[in-house]
Design an enzyme around this catalytic site. Structure first.
Site, PDB file in Angstrom:
ATOM      1  N   ASP A   1       1.702   1.383   8.734  1.00 39.92           N
ATOM      2  CA  ASP A   1       1.384   0.585   9.920  1.00 39.92           C
ATOM      3  C   ASP A   1       2.490   0.630  10.976  1.00 39.92           C
ATOM      4  O   ASP A   1       2.238   0.332  12.141  1.00 39.92           O
ATOM      5  CB  ASP A   1       1.159  -0.879   9.529  1.00 39.92           C
ATOM      6  CG  ASP A   1      -0.092  -1.088   8.701  1.00 39.92           C
ATOM      7  OD1 ASP A   1      -0.849  -0.117   8.534  1.00 39.92           O
ATOM      8  OD2 ASP A   1      -0.299  -2.205   8.223  1.00 39.92           O
TER       9      ASP A   1
ATOM     10  N   GLY B   1      -4.568  -0.412  10.077  1.00 45.04           N
ATOM     11  CA  GLY B   1      -3.500  -1.104  10.794  1.00 45.04           C
ATOM     12  C   GLY B   1      -3.896  -2.558  11.001  1.00 45.04           C
ATOM     13  O   GLY B   1      -4.827  -2.829  11.745  1.00 45.04           O
ATOM     14  N   ARG B   2      -3.205  -3.469  10.328  1.00 43.28           N
ATOM     15  CA  ARG B   2      -3.622  -4.871  10.341  1.00 43.28           C
ATOM     16  C   ARG B   2      -3.487  -5.516  11.709  1.00 43.28           C
ATOM     17  O   ARG B   2      -4.466  -5.758  12.403  1.00 43.28           O
ATOM     18  CB  ARG B   2      -2.789  -5.673   9.321  1.00 43.28           C
ATOM     19  CG  ARG B   2      -3.213  -5.506   7.889  1.00 43.28           C
ATOM     20  CD  ARG B   2      -2.532  -6.560   7.029  1.00 43.28           C
ATOM     21  NE  ARG B   2      -1.082  -6.448   7.100  1.00 43.28           N
ATOM     22  CZ  ARG B   2      -0.330  -5.876   6.185  1.00 43.28           C
ATOM     23  NH1 ARG B   2      -0.885  -5.359   5.124  1.00 43.28           N
ATOM     24  NH2 ARG B   2       0.982  -5.806   6.305  1.00 43.28           N
TER      25      ARG B   2
ATOM     26  N   GLY C   1       0.808  -1.214   0.000  1.00 42.52           N
ATOM     27  CA  GLY C   1       0.000   0.000   0.000  1.00 42.52           C
ATOM     28  C   GLY C   1       0.841   1.262   0.000  1.00 42.52           C
ATOM     29  O   GLY C   1       1.875   1.324   0.661  1.00 42.52           O
TER      30      GLY C   1
ATOM     31  N   ASN D   1       6.903  -5.333   5.220  1.00 41.60           N
ATOM     32  CA  ASN D   1       7.383  -6.669   5.535  1.00 41.60           C
ATOM     33  C   ASN D   1       7.414  -7.600   4.325  1.00 41.60           C
ATOM     34  O   ASN D   1       8.405  -8.304   4.094  1.00 41.60           O
ATOM     35  CB  ASN D   1       6.505  -7.280   6.634  1.00 41.60           C
ATOM     36  CG  ASN D   1       6.787  -6.685   7.992  1.00 41.60           C
ATOM     37  OD1 ASN D   1       7.845  -6.882   8.561  1.00 41.60           O
ATOM     38  ND2 ASN D   1       5.830  -5.947   8.525  1.00 41.60           N
TER      39      ASN D   1
END
Length: 386
Positions: free
Chosen positions: A135, A179-180, A12, A107
């Site tokens: 995030d 935010g996962r 993203g 990541n």
């Protein structure tokens, strides 16, 4: 003959991903070892399709436009690569005389950087990562470019919503944050509390299992003191079994489109407590908006792009530019290179000492960590009807 450089965006976008791009382009233009500056159109998929954008001769005027454009000007993606595609990528890089490959992302992208580097062993093709994620869940760095701006947006937006609720205190308002699995951005809403009390009443983080009874009890207790309540909740809120409290709308590999947590919580308050409630969801606006960007974020994003070019041309590979904090007051950082390994996807969550004992707020330690990144709020507010 000089060597070519390729820049790839992954995941993203953030409010400053283009700043890192601008920093990398400028450093590459000034580097005599680099002949052509290329960008993969729409991420790794563009690389595999050999769809490249030539940025070699881009003007300073256009570089300034890049700095002030939200989203990704070269396009990004969430493409998942497999073994045969890594080998194909190697052949394509060789074909186009690309000796330097920069991957800008979080990541998943850093995992791709490590895997691509491994495939490139013995080929004289270097691969380096540029950190990016709103995030702030990327390991091996104090924080990631993109986070500070998202945090500033969330803090200021929360402050404005709290002011609205103070003016008409008749309901519970749920503000859903992106935010996962990490609550860094959600927690940033607490920074508005330092501005004459214009802060949220409850913060729900993915690091703390959501318990319906405790949440409703907290709302009930707050209602004894006030009629208007503001709750900031993470989109990745999980129950005591580690399951998302709302079923994802769509899920594929690491790409997850979450259900409406805000709507779920508002409905819970209405149905269980018979209290008027509503939900708000900034969503993509919180990462696309550039009007509230952090100046520190802009500067650091540019720097990591610039440094990535310097280091990759010096022989660095299978590594990432990392930001190391030296001090809070005055705020000072230094940039280091850290090694990457396959399986890099280790999401950095809020440590327990950043979260209040009851799990419904954050501590001063987190505020101290956040303040230098977000910067000062110039717009003080006042309210007479408390």
């Amino acid at each position: 003959m000089g060597k070519n450089l390729l820049i790839v965006h992954g995941g993203g976008p953030t409010a400053v991903i283009n700043c890192s791009l601008a920093g990398a382009i400028k450093a590459a233009q000034d580097n005599p070892n680099i002949e052509r500056i290329l960008a993969a159109k729409n991420g790794m998929g563009g690389l595999l399709k050999e769809e490249f954008i030539d940025l070699t001769d881009i003007s300073d005027q256009k570089l300034k436009l890049i700095l002030n454009t939200p989203g990704s000007v070269i396009g990004t993606s969430r493409d998942s690569l497999y073994e045969k595609e890594y080998k194909k990528a190697k052949d394509i890089l060789k074909k186009h005389n690309i000796s330097y490959c920069l991957l800008n992302g979080g990541n998943g992208t850093m995992d791709t950087t490590a895997r691509l580097s491994e495939v490139m062993e013995g080929s004289n093709i270097n691969v380096v990562g540029i950190p990016k994620t709103m995030d702030n869940d990327l390991g091996k760095t104090d924080h990631s470019p993109g986070f500070a701006s998202a945090a500033r947006y969330m803090a200021k937006t929360t402050k404005e919503i709290v002011a609205d609720v103070k003016g008409l205190p008749i309901h519970v308002v749920i503000l859903e944050s992106m935010g996962r699995n990490a609550g860094w951005v959600t927690a940033a809403s607490a920074l508005s509390s330092t501005q004459n009390g214009f802060g949220p009443d409850i913060i729900l983080l993915p690091e703390i299992p959501f318990e319906e009874d405790k949440f409703l009890e907290k709302i009930t207790d707050l209602r004894k003191e006030k009629s208007g309540i503001v709750v900031v909740a993470s989109e990745g809120l999980k129950d005591t079994n580690g399951n998302l409290v709302t079923k994802p709308i769509f899920k594929s590999d690491r790409a997850v489109y979450y259900g409406d947590v805000g709507s779920y919580l508002a409905s819970l308050v209405i149905s269980k407590l018979n209290i008027k409630a509503r939900n708000e969801k900034p969503g993509l606006i919180s990462r696309a908006s550039i009007d509230l960007r952090s100046t520190i974020d802009i500067e650091e994003a540019y720097n990591v792009g610039k440094i990535a070019v310097e280091k990759i041309t010096q022989g660095y590979t299978s590594s990432m530019v990392s930001i190391k904090r030296i001090s809070n007051t005055p705020y000072k950082v230094k940039y280091e290179m850290v090694d990457l390994t396959k399986g890099m996807i280790e999401e950095k969550q809020l440590s327990r000492d950043y979260i209040s004992e009851d799990g419904f707020f954050v501590t001063e330690k987190y505020i101290d960590y956040l303040k230098p990144l977000v910067g000062k709020f110039d717009d003080e507010m006042i309210c007479f009807n408390n």
